[in-house]
Design a protein around this motif. Structure first.
Motif, PDB file in Angstrom:
ATOM      1  N   GLU A  53     -36.654  20.385  14.914  1.00 41.49           N
ATOM      2  CA  GLU A  53     -37.164  19.142  15.500  1.00 41.49           C
ATOM      3  C   GLU A  53     -38.640  18.930  15.201  1.00 41.49           C
ATOM      4  O   GLU A  53     -39.132  17.800  15.285  1.00 41.49           O
ATOM      5  CB  GLU A  53     -36.936  19.166  17.014  1.00 41.49           C
ATOM      6  N   ARG A  54     -39.355  20.014  14.843  1.00 38.64           N
ATOM      7  CA  ARG A  54     -40.785  19.896  14.544  1.00 38.64           C
ATOM      8  C   ARG A  54     -41.057  19.553  13.086  1.00 38.64           C
ATOM      9  O   ARG A  54     -42.203  19.240  12.730  1.00 38.64           O
ATOM     10  CB  ARG A  54     -41.477  21.227  14.875  1.00 38.64           C
ATOM     11  N   THR A  97     -36.672  26.281   6.940  1.00 39.61           N
ATOM     12  CA  THR A  97     -36.890  25.480   8.149  1.00 39.61           C
ATOM     13  C   THR A  97     -38.109  25.986   8.898  1.00 39.61           C
ATOM     14  O   THR A  97     -38.965  25.210   9.343  1.00 39.61           O
ATOM     15  CB  THR A  97     -35.654  25.540   9.059  1.00 39.61           C
ATOM     16  N   ARG A 106     -25.086  17.768  14.035  1.00 40.17           N
ATOM     17  CA  ARG A 106     -26.172  18.260  14.880  1.00 40.17           C
ATOM     18  C   ARG A 106     -27.460  18.396  14.068  1.00 40.17           C
ATOM     19  O   ARG A 106     -28.545  18.060  14.550  1.00 40.17           O
ATOM     20  CB  ARG A 106     -25.803  19.615  15.494  1.00 40.17           C
ATOM     21  N   ALA A 127     -31.179  16.707  14.536  1.00 43.94           N
ATOM     22  CA  ALA A 127     -32.352  17.542  14.806  1.00 43.94           C
ATOM     23  C   ALA A 127     -33.505  17.253  13.848  1.00 43.94           C
ATOM     24  O   ALA A 127     -34.673  17.203  14.257  1.00 43.94           O
ATOM     25  CB  ALA A 127     -31.970  19.018  14.732  1.00 43.94           C
ATOM     26  N   PHE A 128     -33.205  17.085  12.574  1.00 39.96           N
ATOM     27  CA  PHE A 128     -34.249  16.814  11.582  1.00 39.96           C
ATOM     28  C   PHE A 128     -34.484  15.305  11.552  1.00 39.96           C
ATOM     29  O   PHE A 128     -33.645  14.544  11.063  1.00 39.96           O
ATOM     30  CB  PHE A 128     -33.833  17.313  10.197  1.00 39.96           C
ATOM     31  N   ARG A 129     -35.618  14.890  12.040  1.00 38.02           N
ATOM     32  CA  ARG A 129     -35.881  13.463  12.223  1.00 38.02           C
ATOM     33  C   ARG A 129     -35.837  12.714  10.892  1.00 38.02           C
ATOM     34  O   ARG A 129     -36.379  13.149   9.882  1.00 38.02           O
ATOM     35  CB  ARG A 129     -37.235  13.272  12.887  1.00 38.02           C
ATOM     36  N   SER A 176     -33.593  12.374   8.704  1.00 33.14           N
ATOM     37  CA  SER A 176     -33.046  13.121   7.577  1.00 33.14           C
ATOM     38  C   SER A 176     -31.932  12.355   6.873  1.00 33.14           C
ATOM     39  O   SER A 176     -31.320  11.436   7.439  1.00 33.14           O
ATOM     40  CB  SER A 176     -32.514  14.471   8.053  1.00 33.14           C
ATOM     41  N   TRP A 231     -33.472  25.620  16.110  1.00 29.85           N
ATOM     42  CA  TRP A 231     -33.218  24.204  16.354  1.00 29.85           C
ATOM     43  C   TRP A 231     -34.468  23.500  16.872  1.00 29.85           C
ATOM     44  O   TRP A 231     -34.747  22.357  16.499  1.00 29.85           O
ATOM     45  CB  TRP A 231     -32.061  24.032  17.343  1.00 29.85           C
ATOM     46  N   ARG A 232     -35.239  24.199  17.712  1.00 35.18           N
ATOM     47  CA  ARG A 232     -36.511  23.628  18.176  1.00 35.18           C
ATOM     48  C   ARG A 232     -37.458  23.432  16.991  1.00 35.18           C
ATOM     49  O   ARG A 232     -38.183  22.431  16.918  1.00 35.18           O
ATOM     50  CB  ARG A 232     -37.144  24.561  19.214  1.00 35.18           C
TER      51      ARG A 232
END
Length: 340
Positions: A266-267, A146, A290, A294-296, A298, A262-263
Motif C-alpha cells: 500500500e506504500r 515490493t 487483492r 493494494a497497489f494503488r 496498478s 501487504w502494508r
C-alpha cells in the motif's frame, strides 16, 4: 483457477526452475559485483554499449533507462533470459543472482530473509548508481521487490511483479511442500531421500509445478535447466540455502505492522504492473484482485493458461504489458510537465 490437487512431495525440490527455457544462442554477459559481505553475479544481454561515469561505475546503456530483474526462490538470473532481450531496445536490463542462488555465493551473514534479499538489491543499486530502475520481480523476488519499492521509492521508477509471493491466509495445497522446506532439517532430509534421483527427474517435477503447460519447454530448454540443476546439487550449501530462504519467506508472511508485505504494498508509489497466472500452483490466482487493490493505481494482467513463471512461459505477452507500463509512465510525466 489454480489446481488444488494433492502435490507430489517431489515438487518441494525447487520452487522455481533454476534456468529458463532460454533463447539458446542469444549472447549474454555475466560479471560479479563485490560488496562488503556480499558478492553478486549479474547477467545482461550482450552488446550493451559500455561507458564509465565520473565515479568509475559502469554506464552501459545510458541512452536507455535501467531495469533490474529479480528471480524467485530456487531460481536464478537465467529465469529472465527470455524476457530481457524482448525489452533490450527499451531498457538497459540486468538480472541479478540473489545471494546463494545461481552463481552468487552465500552472504557472509547467512541471512536469507526477504528483508535481506531486498537489502542486497538496494545495496547493488546504490553501489552501481543505477537507480531509479524499472524493477521486475518474480515470486520471492516479487516480495523482495515490493519491500524495495516501499522503503526506497527513490530507487524504483516502475514496478512489475509476476506472481509475487505475498501472504495468503489460505494457501493452496500445492504450495504446502514449499512451505515445508522452511522446517529445520526437511530440506536436507529431502536431499538424502532423493539422492539417487537424476537431474532430469528433478527438472520434470519442478517444471510440472511451475508451468501451466510444461510442454511449452523446448528440449534445449529442458536440458539447460537439468544441467543447471545438476551443477547446483554439487554446491555444498545448496540445501541450506533452500531451507533458510524458504524459512525467510514464511517468516515474512507472519510479520505485522509496517513490515507486513501487504502494508508495504500500500506504500508503493511507483506505477505497478501485476501479472498472475490462472494455473499457478504456488501463488493463488485469487490473490490477483487483492493485489490490484493494494497497489494503488496498478495495472493487472491475468494469463489463464500461465503458471508461476509467466515471463518464461509467455515472454512476448509479458513484454508487451511492460512496454505499456513504460509508455503510460512517459505519458504521465509529459502530462505533469504540461501542467507545471
Amino acid at each position: 483457477m489454480s489446481s488444488t490437487e494433492s502435490p507430489d512431495t517431489a515438487t518441494a525440490a525447487l520452487p522455481v526452475p533454476p534456468a529458463g527455457p532460454g533463447r539458446h544462442g542469444a549472447a549474454e554477459t555475466v560479471h560479479t559485483v563485490t560488496l562488503p559481505g556480499l558478492t553478486l553475479t549479474v547477467r545482461a544481454p550482450a552488446g550493451r554499449p559500455a561507458t564509465r561515469d565520473g565515479d568509475g561505475h559502469a554506464g552501459a546503456g545510458r541512452d536507455r533507462e535501467p531495469a533490474l530483474y529479480v528471480h524467485g526462490l530456487g531460481g536464478s538470473s537465467q529465469n529472465w533470459s527470455d524476457l530481457m532481450p524482448l525489452l533490450a531496445d527499451r531498457v538497459d536490463g540486468e538480472a541479478v543472482d540473489l545471494p546463494g542462488f545461481g552463481h552468487s555465493p552465500p552472504p557472509h551473514d547467512g541471512n536469507y530473509s526477504v528483508s535481506a534479499q531486498a537489502r542486497a538489491v538496494i545495496r547493488y543499486l546504490d553501489a552501481a548508481g543505477r537507480g531509479p530502475v524499472h524493477l521486475i520481480g518474480n515470486s520471492m523476488g516479487g516480495a523482495a521487490s515490493t519491500r524495495v519499492a516501499a522503503v526506497r521509492p527513490d530507487l524504483v521508477r516502475t514496478l512489475t511483479l509476476i506472481s509475487p509471493a505475498l501472504p495468503e491466509l489460505r494457501p493452496q495445497l500445492t504450495a504446502v511442500p514449499t512451505a515445508l522446506l522452511a522446517v529445520p532439517g526437511i530440506a536436507g532430509l529431502f536431499g538424502r531421500l532423493t539422492h539417487d534421483w537424476t537431474p532430469e527427474r528433478r527438472t520434470r517435477e519442478v517444471l510440472a509445478l511451475c508451468y501451466g503447460d510444461p510442454g511449452r519447454v523446448s528440449p534445449e530448454g529442458f536440458n539447460a535447466a537439468a544441467d543447471e540443476y545438476a551443477r547446483r546439487l554439487e554446491l555444498p550449501y545448496f540445501w541450506e540455502v533452500m531451507e533458510r530462504s524458504a524459512r525467510g519467506l514464511v517468516n515474512a508472511y507472519t510479520l505485522g505492522g509496517q513490515h507486513n508485505l501487504w502494508r508495504q504494498a500500500e506504500r508503493v508509489l511507483a506505477p505497478t504492473l501485476l501479472v498472475y497466472g490462472g494455473r499457478d500452483r504456488l501463488v493463488s490466482f485469487r490473490m490477483a484482485r487483492r493485489a490490484a487493490a493494494a497497489f494503488r493505481g496498478s495495472r493487472l494482467l491475468t494469463l489463464p493458461e500461465a503458471g508461476h513463471v509467466a515471463m518464461m512461459e509467455y515472454p512476448e505477452t509479458v513484454a508487451r504489458a511492460v512496454r505499456e507500463l513504460l509508455d503510460s509512465e512517459v505519458t504521465d510525466v509529459t502530462a505533469d510537465a504540461g501542467r507545471s
